[in-house]
Write a protein that holds these residues in place. Structure first.
Motif, PDB file in Angstrom:
ATOM      1  N   ALA A 171       0.824  -1.207   0.000  1.00  0.00           N
ATOM      2  CA  ALA A 171       0.000   0.000   0.000  1.00  0.00           C
ATOM      3  C   ALA A 171       0.857   1.255   0.000  1.00  0.00           C
ATOM      4  O   ALA A 171       0.332   2.372   0.002  1.00  0.00           O
ATOM      5  N   SER A 172       2.184   1.109   0.008  1.00  0.00           N
ATOM      6  CA  SER A 172       3.074   2.274   0.062  1.00  0.00           C
ATOM      7  C   SER A 172       3.748   2.493  -1.279  1.00  0.00           C
ATOM      8  O   SER A 172       4.082   1.536  -1.992  1.00  0.00           O
ATOM      9  N   GLN A 197      -8.342  -2.263   1.106  1.00  0.00           N
ATOM     10  CA  GLN A 197      -7.772  -0.944   0.820  1.00  0.00           C
ATOM     11  C   GLN A 197      -7.144  -0.982  -0.571  1.00  0.00           C
ATOM     12  O   GLN A 197      -6.991  -2.051  -1.164  1.00  0.00           O
ATOM     13  N   GLU A 255      -0.299   8.884   6.794  1.00  0.00           N
ATOM     14  CA  GLU A 255      -1.113   7.787   7.322  1.00  0.00           C
ATOM     15  C   GLU A 255      -0.551   6.421   6.938  1.00  0.00           C
ATOM     16  O   GLU A 255      -0.446   5.517   7.782  1.00  0.00           O
ATOM     17  N   LYS A 256      -0.152   6.249   5.684  1.00  0.00           N
ATOM     18  CA  LYS A 256       0.333   4.951   5.231  1.00  0.00           C
ATOM     19  C   LYS A 256       1.825   4.744   5.494  1.00  0.00           C
ATOM     20  O   LYS A 256       2.387   3.708   5.149  1.00  0.00           O
TER      21      LYS A 256
END
Length: 464
Positions: free
Chosen positions: A162-163, A199, A413-414
Motif C-alpha cells: 500500500a506504500s 484498501q 497515514e500509510k
C-alpha cells in the motif's frame, strides 16, 4: 546410457569412449556421404560436432535432422581433426526427439533484435540470447555470493503493498473488484472496503522502505526481486517489470556506502570475467568489440567521487567549449543519461560516484546535508549505461524526516509503520538500489534492456 552435457563432453579427453549427448541442431551440412551436425544443449556457447555416415542411417531419419530439431545421439568420442575444437562424436545412433519444419522462426542467421523480440519465447535458443541468459544467471549467483560472504541477510519484501516508496504514483494497481461495477463513496471515490485487502494496493516499485525495517533489526540485509513501474517509457533503458537488488545497512555513513557500492559492482564484473569467459568472448566478437576492454577497465580504476555541484560545473564548461547536449544542465536539474555518460566516458574516462544532489530532485527519505540544499545521495554512473546504482544515506532523525514529508505534502497515514523506525531506536543507516537488467546490459554489451530479460514487459507489450 546417461546423457553428458555438451559443456562436459567438450572437456573430456577419454577418446574412444561411448557417449550420449542431446540437444538442438544449430546447423547441418553434408559432403561425400558424410554429414556434420552442430549440436547445442544450452550448457555452453560452444557446439559439439556430430559426424555421421549416410550409409549407417535411415534416409528418412537424416531428412528430419534440420535446423532446430532436437536429437539424442549415441556415439564414440574422438579427437577432432578440425581446427577450433578438441573433440567430436562419431554417431552410431541418432534419435530425432522433436522435428522442426521450415516454419521455425529462427531459420535465418542475422535476424534483427526487433524481430527476435516478437519471438521472445524462441530467442533463448539463439547463440546471443543463450549467452546473455547464462551471464544473467551468473550475475545472480555473484550477487547472492557477495552479500552472503559479507554478512548480509537475504530479506524478502512484499510485492503487493500500500506504500509508494518513490512517491511518483506510477504503480500497477492490484484488485479483485469488478471493474465494470465499482462501488463508490459519497464523494465519488472508489470504495475499497470490499476489495481483497480492504484498501487500495499496488505492485511494489521498490522494497527499500521495508528493507530499512530489516536493516534496523538484522544490521545489514539485501533484497533481490521483481519490481514494477507503470511509467509510459519507451526507451532502451526502461522496463515495466524488472529486478532490483537493494541492500540496506545500519551504522553506515556516506563513505561506507560509496566503498560498498564500488566493491560490490567490481566483484560482479570480476565474477563475469572469471566465470563467463566463453560467452563474453562471443559477445565481444558479435555484439560489442570493446566489451572485454571495458569490463577489465572497470576493475583497474578507482571510481571518481564527484559532488553534484562540481559535476554541473564540468558540464557547463563542456557546453562553453562547444559540447552540445539535448537537455539543459543547470544546477537543480536532474541529470540526463547523456550528461552522466559524458562525465564517465569523455571527461573522467572511468566510473563516477556522484554525490550530494539538490533535495528537490531526490526522494524524501535521503539525509539532508548541513547546507540545507543538498542530500547525501550516492549514484554510480557507468559507461554505456549512465546511472547503474542509486543510493543514499537515509535520514534517521524523526523530526527532520517529518519536516521533509510535510514540506512535500505527503500523506503520513500509510507511512506510520516506516516512521516507527525513527521513533524507537533510530540509527544511522544507508542503502542503494541496483537495477539488475542495467547490470546485465553493461556486462553483456547489449544495447536495449528488452534484450537482457527473457520476457520484457513494456508499454503495450505483455506477450508470453
Amino acid at each position: 546410457m546417461k546423457r553428458t552435457k555438451v559443456i562436459d563432453a567438450l572437456k573430456r579427453t577419454d577418446f574412444g569412449s561411448e557417449i550420449t549427448v542431446m540437444g538442438w541442431v544449430r546447423s547441418k551440412r553434408g559432403s561425400k556421404g558424410i554429414f556434420f551436425i552442430a549440436l547445442n544443449d544450452g550448457s555452453t556457447i560452444k557446439n559439439i560436432q556430430i559426424v555421421g555416415e549416410d550409409q549407417n542411417f535411415d534416409e528418412e531419419t537424416v531428412k528430419l535432422i534440420t535446423t532446430g530439431a532436437c536429437l539424442r545421439v549415441v556415439g564414440t568420442l574422438v579427437e577432432s581433426p578440425a581446427a577450433g575444437q578438441a573433440s567430436e562424436v562419431q554417431a552410431r545412433q541418432i534419435e530425432v526427439l522433436g522435428t522442426c519444419d521450415n516454419t521455425y522462426p529462427l531459420q535465418k542467421k542475422g535476424a534483427s533484435w526487433e524481430y527476435l523480440r516478437t519471438v521472445a519465447h524462441m530467442r533463448p535458443r539463439t547463440n546471443t540470447f543463450g549467452a546473455v541468459l547464462r551471464i544473467r544467471h551468473n550475475m545472480a549467483m555473484a550477487i547472492h555470493t557477495y552479500f552472503h560472504q559479507h554478512g548480509f541477510f537475504y530479506f524478502h519484501t512484499p510485492l503487493i503493498t500500500a506504500s509508494d516508496c518513490e512517491g511518483a504514483g506510477n504503480m500497477f494497481q492490484v484488485t479483485t473488484k469488478n471493474l465494470y461495477d465499482l462501488r463508490r463513496d459519497d464523494e465519488g471515490k472508489i470504495d475499497y472496503s470490499d476489495d481483497f485487502f480492504g484498501q487500495q494496493v499496488a505492485l511494489t516499485v521498490s522494497g527499500q522502505l521495508e528493507g530499512e525495517l530489516g536493516a534496523t533489526a538484522l544490521g545489514q540485509i539485501y533484497t533481490f526481486g521483481p519490481t514494477f513501474r507503470a511509467e509510459n517509457s519507451n526507451t532502451p533503458r526502461h522496463l515495466a517489470e524488472f529486478w532490483m537488488i537493494e541492500p540496506e545497512m545500519a551504522f553506515y555513513d556516506k563513505q561506507d556506502l560509496m566503498d560498498l557500492e564500488e566493491d560490490f559492482i567490481k566483484y560482479c564484473v570480476r565474477w563475469a570475467l572469471d566465470n563467463c569467459r566463453d560467452d563474453l568472448e562471443f559477445l565481444n566478437k558479435m555484439v560489442d568489440k570493446t566489451l572485454l576492454e571495458r569490463l577489465e577497465g572497470v576493475l583497474k580504476e578507482s571510481f571518481v567521487r564527484l559532488p553534484y555541484t562540481e559535476g554541473i560545473e564540468i558540464l557547463q564548461q563542456a557546453i562553453k567549449d562547444g559540447k552540445k547536449f539535448e537537455f539543459p544542465c543547470e544546477w537543480g536539474d536532474d541529470l540526463a543519461s547523456e550528461h552522466e555518460r559524458y562525465l564517465v566516458e569523455e571527461h573522467f574516462k572511468k566510473p563516477v560516484i556522484m554525490t550530494d544532489y539538490p533535495k528537490e530532485i531526490k526522494a524524501f527519505y535521503m539525509k539532508l546535508n548541513d547546507d540545507g540544499r543538498t542530500m547525501q545521495g550516492t549514484d554510480v554512473l557507468f559507461p554505456q549505461i549512465g546511472e547503474i546504482i542509486g543510493g543514499s544515506v537515509r535520514e534517521e532523525n524523526y523530526d527532520k524526516l517529518m519536516a521533509e514529508i510535510n514540506r512535500r505534502g505527503m500523506e503520513t497515514e500509510k507511512l506510520e509503520w516506516y516512521l516507527d523506525t525513527r521513533r524507537w531506536g533510530s540509527c544511522p543507516h544507508a542503502g542503494f538500489g541496483l537495477g539488475f537488467e542495467r547490470l546485465i546490459l553493461f556486462v553483456t554489451g547489449m544495447q536495449n534492456i528488452r534484450d537482457v530479460i527473457p520476457f520484457p514487459r513494456t508499454p503495450k507489450n505483455c506477450e508470453f
